[in-house]
Design a protein around this motif. Sequence first.
Motif, PDB file in Angstrom:
ATOM      1  N   ASN A   1      -7.409  29.597   6.280  1.00  0.00           N
ATOM      2  CA  ASN A   1      -8.577  30.223   6.891  1.00  0.00           C
ATOM      3  C   ASN A   1      -9.512  29.216   7.557  1.00  0.00           C
ATOM      4  OD1 ASN A   1      -8.439  33.191   6.503  1.00  0.00           O
ATOM      5  ND2 ASN A   1      -8.120  32.577   4.389  1.00  0.00           N
ATOM      6  N   VAL A   2      -9.667  28.039   6.961  1.00  0.00           N
ATOM      7  CA  VAL A   2     -10.480  26.993   7.599  1.00  0.00           C
ATOM      8  C   VAL A   2      -9.828  26.574   8.912  1.00  0.00           C
ATOM      9  CG1 VAL A   2     -11.264  24.589   7.394  1.00  0.00           C
ATOM     10  CG2 VAL A   2     -11.606  26.174   5.492  1.00  0.00           C
ATOM     11  N   GLN A   3      -8.514  26.415   8.903  1.00  0.00           N
ATOM     12  CA  GLN A   3      -7.802  26.064  10.133  1.00  0.00           C
ATOM     13  C   GLN A   3      -7.940  27.168  11.184  1.00  0.00           C
ATOM     14  OE1 GLN A   3      -3.924  25.255   8.452  1.00  0.00           O
ATOM     15  NE2 GLN A   3      -4.289  23.054   8.430  1.00  0.00           N
TER      16      GLN A   3
ATOM     17  N   ILE B   1     -11.336  26.842  12.792  1.00  0.00           N
ATOM     18  CA  ILE B   1     -11.388  25.690  13.701  1.00  0.00           C
ATOM     19  C   ILE B   1     -10.676  25.999  15.015  1.00  0.00           C
ATOM     20  CG2 ILE B   1     -10.617  23.292  14.025  1.00  0.00           C
ATOM     21  CD1 ILE B   1     -11.025  22.957  10.935  1.00  0.00           C
ATOM     22  N   LEU B   2      -9.565  26.740  14.930  1.00  0.00           N
ATOM     23  CA  LEU B   2      -8.756  27.049  16.109  1.00  0.00           C
ATOM     24  C   LEU B   2      -9.181  28.323  16.842  1.00  0.00           C
ATOM     25  CD1 LEU B   2      -5.242  26.109  14.695  1.00  0.00           C
ATOM     26  CD2 LEU B   2      -6.556  24.876  16.447  1.00  0.00           C
ATOM     27  N   ASP B   3     -10.282  28.939  16.447  1.00  0.00           N
ATOM     28  CA  ASP B   3     -10.802  30.140  17.132  1.00  0.00           C
ATOM     29  C   ASP B   3      -9.830  31.312  17.127  1.00  0.00           C
ATOM     30  OD1 ASP B   3     -12.801  28.309  17.963  1.00  0.00           O
ATOM     31  OD2 ASP B   3     -11.975  28.113  19.972  1.00  0.00           O
ATOM     32  N   VAL B   4      -9.041  31.489  16.076  1.00  0.00           N
ATOM     33  CA  VAL B   4      -7.978  32.491  16.076  1.00  0.00           C
ATOM     34  C   VAL B   4      -8.509  33.896  16.389  1.00  0.00           C
ATOM     35  CG1 VAL B   4      -6.228  33.667  14.674  1.00  0.00           C
ATOM     36  CG2 VAL B   4      -6.402  31.168  14.626  1.00  0.00           C
TER      37      VAL B   4
ATOM     38  N   VAL C   1     -18.790  28.183  20.452  1.00  0.00           N
ATOM     39  CA  VAL C   1     -18.515  27.387  19.258  1.00  0.00           C
ATOM     40  C   VAL C   1     -17.253  26.558  19.501  1.00  0.00           C
ATOM     41  CG1 VAL C   1     -17.926  27.480  16.813  1.00  0.00           C
ATOM     42  CG2 VAL C   1     -19.530  29.137  17.752  1.00  0.00           C
ATOM     43  N   ASP C   2     -17.320  25.273  19.137  1.00  0.00           N
ATOM     44  CA  ASP C   2     -16.153  24.399  19.265  1.00  0.00           C
ATOM     45  C   ASP C   2     -16.111  23.468  18.063  1.00  0.00           C
ATOM     46  OD1 ASP C   2     -14.062  22.758  19.975  1.00  0.00           O
ATOM     47  OD2 ASP C   2     -15.127  21.771  21.612  1.00  0.00           O
TER      48      ASP C   2
ATOM     49  N   ASP D   1      -9.277  16.745  11.546  1.00  0.00           N
ATOM     50  CA  ASP D   1      -8.500  16.360  10.366  1.00  0.00           C
ATOM     51  C   ASP D   1      -8.002  17.556   9.576  1.00  0.00           C
ATOM     52  OD1 ASP D   1      -8.826  13.720  11.033  1.00  0.00           O
ATOM     53  OD2 ASP D   1     -10.437  13.353   9.582  1.00  0.00           O
ATOM     54  N   TYR D   2      -8.773  18.657   9.524  1.00  0.00           N
ATOM     55  CA  TYR D   2      -8.360  19.856   8.785  1.00  0.00           C
ATOM     56  C   TYR D   2      -7.075  20.448   9.357  1.00  0.00           C
ATOM     57  CZ  TYR D   2     -12.505  20.494   5.889  1.00  0.00           C
ATOM     58  OH  TYR D   2     -13.479  20.351   4.953  1.00  0.00           O
ATOM     59  N   LEU D   3      -6.850  20.231  10.628  1.00  0.00           N
ATOM     60  CA  LEU D   3      -5.682  20.826  11.265  1.00  0.00           C
ATOM     61  C   LEU D   3      -4.392  20.124  10.864  1.00  0.00           C
ATOM     62  CD1 LEU D   3      -7.159  21.305  14.828  1.00  0.00           C
ATOM     63  CD2 LEU D   3      -6.948  22.992  13.017  1.00  0.00           C
ATOM     64  N   THR D   4      -4.507  18.916  10.360  1.00  0.00           N
ATOM     65  CA  THR D   4      -3.316  18.144  10.033  1.00  0.00           C
ATOM     66  C   THR D   4      -3.118  17.988   8.514  1.00  0.00           C
ATOM     67  OG1 THR D   4      -4.580  16.087  10.231  1.00  0.00           O
ATOM     68  CG2 THR D   4      -3.411  16.865  12.192  1.00  0.00           C
ATOM     69  N   LEU D   5      -3.959  18.597   7.713  1.00  0.00           N
ATOM     70  CA  LEU D   5      -3.838  18.498   6.256  1.00  0.00           C
ATOM     71  C   LEU D   5      -2.580  19.206   5.766  1.00  0.00           C
ATOM     72  CD1 LEU D   5      -7.444  19.246   4.961  1.00  0.00           C
ATOM     73  CD2 LEU D   5      -6.277  17.061   4.987  1.00  0.00           C
ATOM     74  N   GLU D   6      -1.977  18.619   4.764  1.00  0.00           N
ATOM     75  CA  GLU D   6      -0.855  19.261   4.118  1.00  0.00           C
ATOM     76  C   GLU D   6      -1.320  19.726   2.740  1.00  0.00           C
ATOM     77  OE1 GLU D   6       2.920  17.322   4.073  1.00  0.00           O
ATOM     78  OE2 GLU D   6       2.525  16.347   5.976  1.00  0.00           O
ATOM     79  N   ILE D   7      -0.767  20.803   2.277  1.00  0.00           N
ATOM     80  CA  ILE D   7      -1.126  21.337   0.976  1.00  0.00           C
ATOM     81  C   ILE D   7      -0.405  20.526  -0.094  1.00  0.00           C
ATOM     82  CG2 ILE D   7      -1.039  23.370  -0.483  1.00  0.00           C
ATOM     83  CD1 ILE D   7      -1.076  24.934   2.198  1.00  0.00           C
TER      84      ILE D   7
END
Length: 177
Positions: free
Chosen positions: A114-116, A119-122, A162-163, A170-176
């Motif tokens: 959800n954070v991603q 960030i990506l304006d889904v 919003v951007d 960095d949140y976009l590249t996090l791995e769980i």
Amino acid sequence: MRIAITGTPGVGKTTVSKVLGDKLGIKVIDITEFVKKYKLYKEKDIDMDSYVIDFEKLENFIKKIEDKEKTIILDGHVSHLLNPDYTIVLRCNPEIIKKRLEERGYKPKKVLENVQAEILDVCLCESKGKVYEIDTTNRDVDDIVNEIIEAIKHKKERKGIVDWINQYFDYLTLEIK
């Protein structure tokens, strides 16, 4: 008229929808609540702790309500996919969303997704037709509702205010883990 209040979980959709509905005397349909209550889903996604919505059943359910109500508010992060006449996309700082979702007990994978998505304006990218975007970060609910009323009244459209990409890349590249 169908008014969609959409956005990533944690942006304030339900709070804003309730206040807006009360102020205008309009019925609010909480998509998540109605999907569960009336079994308008195909299955439950155990991994993400959510329901896979049966959009055909949901659409038929909404049409029955529209037979009685002149205007409705659709509250939910998929409401923009339900053929609204006007879509309000609520946005919020990803750090605030992360904190809110963690406080709700969301699993780390669901929080990250959800954070991603924020960030990506889904929700904004998926919204079609008349769309008005609002950043709810650190704003008063009544102020947001008043802005929505003015936007609807004057049929305002606004996107791209919003951007988060550069700030939260960095949140976009996090791995769980």
